[in-house]
Design a protein around this motif. Structure first.
Motif, short mmCIF file in Angstrom:
data_model
loop_
_atom_site.label_atom_id
_atom_site.label_comp_id
_atom_site.label_asym_id
_atom_site.label_seq_id
_atom_site.Cartn_x
_atom_site.Cartn_y
_atom_site.Cartn_z
N ARG A 429 0.64 -1.25 0.12
CA ARG A 429 0.01 0.12 -0.06
C ARG A 429 0.97 1.35 -0.02
NH1 ARG A 429 -3.75 -1.58 5.18
NH2 ARG A 429 -1.44 -2.52 5.91
N TRP A 430 2.05 1.09 0.07
CA TRP A 430 3.09 2.24 0.20
C TRP A 430 2.97 3.31 -1.08
CZ3 TRP A 430 5.41 5.15 3.96
CH2 TRP A 430 5.69 4.41 5.11
N ASP A 431 2.88 2.49 -2.16
CA ASP A 431 2.96 3.21 -3.33
C ASP A 431 1.65 4.06 -3.51
OD1 ASP A 431 5.24 2.92 -4.75
OD2 ASP A 431 4.63 0.91 -5.33
N ALA A 432 0.68 3.33 -3.04
CA ALA A 432 -0.77 4.14 -3.32
C ALA A 432 -0.96 5.43 -2.39
CB ALA A 432 -2.12 3.20 -2.99
N VAL A 433 -0.24 5.04 -1.12
CA VAL A 433 -0.34 6.40 -0.21
C VAL A 433 0.60 7.34 -0.66
CG1 VAL A 433 0.57 6.89 2.10
CG2 VAL A 433 -0.81 4.76 1.95
N ILE A 434 1.85 7.26 -1.31
CA ILE A 434 2.66 8.24 -1.57
C ILE A 434 2.00 8.85 -3.04
CG2 ILE A 434 4.81 8.42 -2.76
CD1 ILE A 434 6.05 6.48 -0.79
N ALA A 435 1.59 8.06 -3.89
CA ALA A 435 0.79 8.74 -5.01
C ALA A 435 -0.23 9.60 -4.82
CB ALA A 435 0.43 7.35 -5.85
N SER A 436 -0.91 9.42 -3.50
CA SER A 436 -2.21 9.99 -3.31
C SER A 436 -1.92 11.27 -2.54
CB SER A 436 -3.18 9.42 -2.07
OG SER A 436 -2.65 9.00 -1.03
N PHE A 454 13.91 7.16 5.28
CA PHE A 454 13.68 8.32 4.65
C PHE A 454 14.11 8.10 3.19
CE2 PHE A 454 15.81 11.92 2.34
CZ PHE A 454 14.85 12.83 2.08
N GLN A 455 15.32 7.22 2.79
CA GLN A 455 15.43 7.13 1.43
C GLN A 455 14.77 6.13 0.98
OE1 GLN A 455 19.58 5.42 2.09
NE2 GLN A 455 20.62 7.43 2.43
N GLU A 456 13.81 5.17 1.38
CA GLU A 456 13.04 4.51 0.75
C GLU A 456 11.98 5.18 0.23
OE1 GLU A 456 12.07 0.57 2.17
OE2 GLU A 456 14.31 -0.01 2.40
N VAL A 457 11.35 6.02 1.14
CA VAL A 457 10.01 6.60 0.86
C VAL A 457 10.25 7.87 0.02
CG1 VAL A 457 8.59 8.53 2.09
CG2 VAL A 457 9.04 6.55 3.33
N ALA A 458 11.61 8.60 -0.02
CA ALA A 458 11.77 9.51 -0.87
C ALA A 458 12.21 8.75 -2.41
CB ALA A 458 13.10 10.39 -0.64
N TRP A 459 12.60 7.39 -2.55
CA TRP A 459 12.92 6.88 -3.84
C TRP A 459 11.59 6.52 -4.41
CZ3 TRP A 459 17.93 5.56 -5.34
CH2 TRP A 459 17.66 4.78 -6.72
N ARG A 460 10.45 5.90 -3.51
CA ARG A 460 9.10 5.91 -4.04
C ARG A 460 8.39 7.09 -4.40
NH1 ARG A 460 6.86 0.87 -2.70
NH2 ARG A 460 7.68 -0.56 -1.43
N ALA A 461 8.71 8.03 -3.85
CA ALA A 461 8.22 9.52 -3.97
C ALA A 461 8.79 9.83 -5.36
CB ALA A 461 8.23 10.59 -2.82
N GLY A 465 6.77 10.80 -8.65
CA GLY A 465 7.03 12.48 -9.25
C GLY A 465 6.26 13.30 -8.19
N ARG A 466 6.44 12.66 -6.83
CA ARG A 466 5.86 13.64 -5.46
C ARG A 466 7.04 14.11 -4.95
NH1 ARG A 466 2.32 12.61 -8.23
NH2 ARG A 466 0.07 11.71 -7.76
N PRO A 467 6.99 15.40 -4.68
CA PRO A 467 8.14 16.09 -3.90
C PRO A 467 8.19 15.92 -2.55
CG PRO A 467 6.27 17.55 -4.45
CD PRO A 467 5.80 16.48 -5.04
N VAL A 468 9.37 15.73 -2.05
CA VAL A 468 9.67 15.53 -0.50
C VAL A 468 10.17 16.95 0.10
CG1 VAL A 468 10.91 14.15 1.20
CG2 VAL A 468 10.26 13.14 -0.99
N ARG A 469 9.77 17.40 1.25
CA ARG A 469 9.76 18.72 1.83
C ARG A 469 11.33 18.84 2.40
NH1 ARG A 469 6.34 22.39 -0.07
NH2 ARG A 469 6.48 23.59 1.85
N LEU A 470 12.11 17.82 2.20
CA LEU A 470 13.33 17.95 2.98
C LEU A 470 14.31 16.84 2.40
CD1 LEU A 470 13.10 16.11 6.53
CD2 LEU A 470 11.48 15.96 4.80
N VAL A 471 15.55 16.92 2.68
CA VAL A 471 16.70 15.81 2.26
C VAL A 471 17.87 16.18 3.33
CG1 VAL A 471 17.73 17.70 0.96
CG2 VAL A 471 17.73 15.28 0.32
#
Length: 536
Positions: A429-436, A454-461, A465-471
């Protein structure tokens, strides 16, 4: 075929060094999972990944990380040079492409090549040549950068030394411009080192030249400095950044040349633990084989006259001494250590400390000094009648001594053999959550405590094409710091941004109505966007 056989080690030695230190699966461009496990190499891969998937990238900058300001590739520990080369071919690459492994292999090939170019004119025979190339190319400091791929480009130092030692090349700023431009787009610390060698070459050529030559050198040097400033702007290194204020924290201990620092990294010498930050950035252990080479070289230098080609080389190397002395002082810093103990601090004005903030991991700056030291020792040893056998014996000692370090480094990439992209975000379900989500952030806004997540979430994002607010960046601008502080305040007062996915750190207490929006995914606490609470 006969002409090729003497140069076969140019292919075999780099491959042997790579396979001794890295799992072969790291070369698979579609195998990125071994990287995004919370290391600097993971940030390297993540920055390039975001750059290649960014629908509206900036100039060597991605806005999928640290949105909306974005982040330069340089500050994500990514390789701007590699990123620029890959960008036109992005549609042809695997969706989860990585080039860190191939880049490291390329670095080994170039490292061996330039070591060979340095030693080939002076070696008495092939055995002396290739054992010397091994000893020069395989310094332990190179292997120690296994989690920081860009800094494995030590071949840039060897390339600069080769240019410096040739009077004709040393005075040609066109060639230096190419080398310096490549170095600037690989890593800023390497730029400082190569720049010191270039400045020494200009000083020597200026001293030897006539008025016309000096004018030409001055114009060429000014052009190169202007190019460096332009590249710094292009790479995003010019901006409003607060100094970290920790120059000297990652310095080189005075005993670093003979102290392995890490238990088991030497089979012959004891490792004395260094203070935090200095056992890695300040690591300069030469290896027992090279330590034995030093008295051998000293004996050879005193007992055997230098052949004319060597004599000219040593005369030119004297012009490097001032630059190498400065690099050594910067590497040790104003807070020297010896055997894990802090020596008296040497106070510096705050303005000087602020200027030195750009090289706060100053322990790295000794690398050119070590390469010159080993190169000079090898040249001296070449004078001995039994030089080939002596160097072969020293190479064997070096291999045995560093076998523990080699095993430890290789174990770090064993994960590549699993060929698994994600290990923390396994729920489908991670991809659906991030895509939403419109965008994604962490609470509190700090990726370092759980960098692997963080790296896994940002990689999926990035894939969506979903921006992450930090790095996790080498530098954060003042604007970014102010924005993250404001966003954290808004979260605390229960004023959540519409469409934003919040990933909450373990143990962080959530107050107010926000508690009702919390869900768990793989044990990770999430606050879903208002319109996607039913997604899981």
């Amino acid at each position: 075929m006969r002409a090729f056989l003497p140069r076969l080690p140019l292919l075999l030695l780099p491959l042997a060094l790579f396979l001794a230190l890295f799992h072969p699966a790291t070369l698979d461009p579609s195998n990125a999972g071994w990287l995004i496990r919370g290391t600097d190499n993971g940030e390297n891969a993540l920055g390039t990944h975001a750059w290649l998937h960014d629908p509206a990238p900036g100039l060597l900058r991605t806005h999928l990380l640290n949105a909306p300001e974005g982040v330069p590739l340089l500050f994500t520990d990514s390789n701007p040079l590699v990123g620029a080369v890959l960008k036109p071919f992005a549609p042809l690459l695997p969706e989860n492409a990585q080039v860190v492994g191939p880049w490291i292999l390329l670095c080994f090939f170039l490292q061996v090549f330039f070591a060979w170019k340095l030693l080939e004119p002076f070696a008495p025979n092939r055995l002396a040549l290739w054992t010397g190339v091994f000893l020069l190319a395989a310094l332990p400091t190179l292997a120690n950068r296994y989690i920081h791929a860009n800094l494995m480009a030590h071949w840039l130092i060897l390339w600069a030394l080769r240019r410096f030692l040739d009077p004709r090349r040393a005075g040609d700023n066109r060639g230096w411009a190419v080398l310096i431009a490549i170095t600037a787009t690989v890593h800023s610390y390497l730029l400082v080192m190569v720049g010191a060698i270039w400045a020494s070459a200009m000083l020597e050529r200026f001293h030897a030249g006539d008025r016309r030559e000096r004018t030409r050198l001055a114009i060429g040097s000014a052009a190169i400095l202007a190019m460096v400033v332009a590249l710094a702007w292009l790479l995003g290194a010019i901006g409003e950044f607060d100094p970290a204020g920790n120059y000297g924290a990652f310095a080189m201990p005075i005993d670093a040349l003979w102290n392995p620092a890490n238990p088991g990294w030497s089979r012959f010498l004891p490792a004395i633990e260094q203070r935090p930050g200095r056992g890695f950035e300040g690591f300069q252990y030469l290896g027992f084989g090279l330590l034995l080479l030093m008295p051998v070289a000293l004996y050879a230098r005193r007992s055997r006259p230098a052949p004319e080609p060597q004599r000219k080389v040593f005369q030119r190397l004297r012009w490097l001494v001032p630059a190498l002395a400065v690099l050594t002082l910067l590497a040790i810093s104003n807070f020297p250590d010896f055997a894990g103990h802090a020596l008296p601090r040497l106070p510096l004005p705050q303005s000087v400390l602020n200027a030195l903030d750009a090289v706060r991991a100053s322990g790295r700056l000794f690398w050119p000094v070590a390469y010159v030291l080993v190169f000079a020792a090898l040249l001296a040893a070449y004078r001995l009648p039994r030089a080939p056998l002596i160097l072969a014996a020293l190479a064997a000692v070096q291999i045995v001594d560093l076998s523990g370090m080699t095993a430890a480094v290789r174990a770090a990439s064993a994960e590549a053999g699993r060929h698994r992209l994600y290990v923390r975000t396994l729920d489908p379900r991670w991809d659906a959550v991030i895509a939403s989500a419109r965008d994604i952030t962490l609470v509190p806004p700090d990726p370092i405590p759980d960098l692997a997540l963080f790296q896994e979430v940002a990689w999926r994002a990035a894939n969506h094409g979903r921006p992450v607010r930090l790095v996790y960046a080498a530098r954060d601008s003042r604007a970014t710091k102010a924005r993250l502080a404001a966003e954290q305040f808004e979260f605390v007062v229960d004023n959540l941004a519409p469409g934003r996915l919040y990933i909450v750190a373990p143990g962080y207490r959530i107050l107010g109505k926000t508690q009702q929006r919390v869900v768990l995914l793989d044990g990770v606490k999430l606050i879903l966007p208002e319109d996607s609470r039913r997604t899981p």
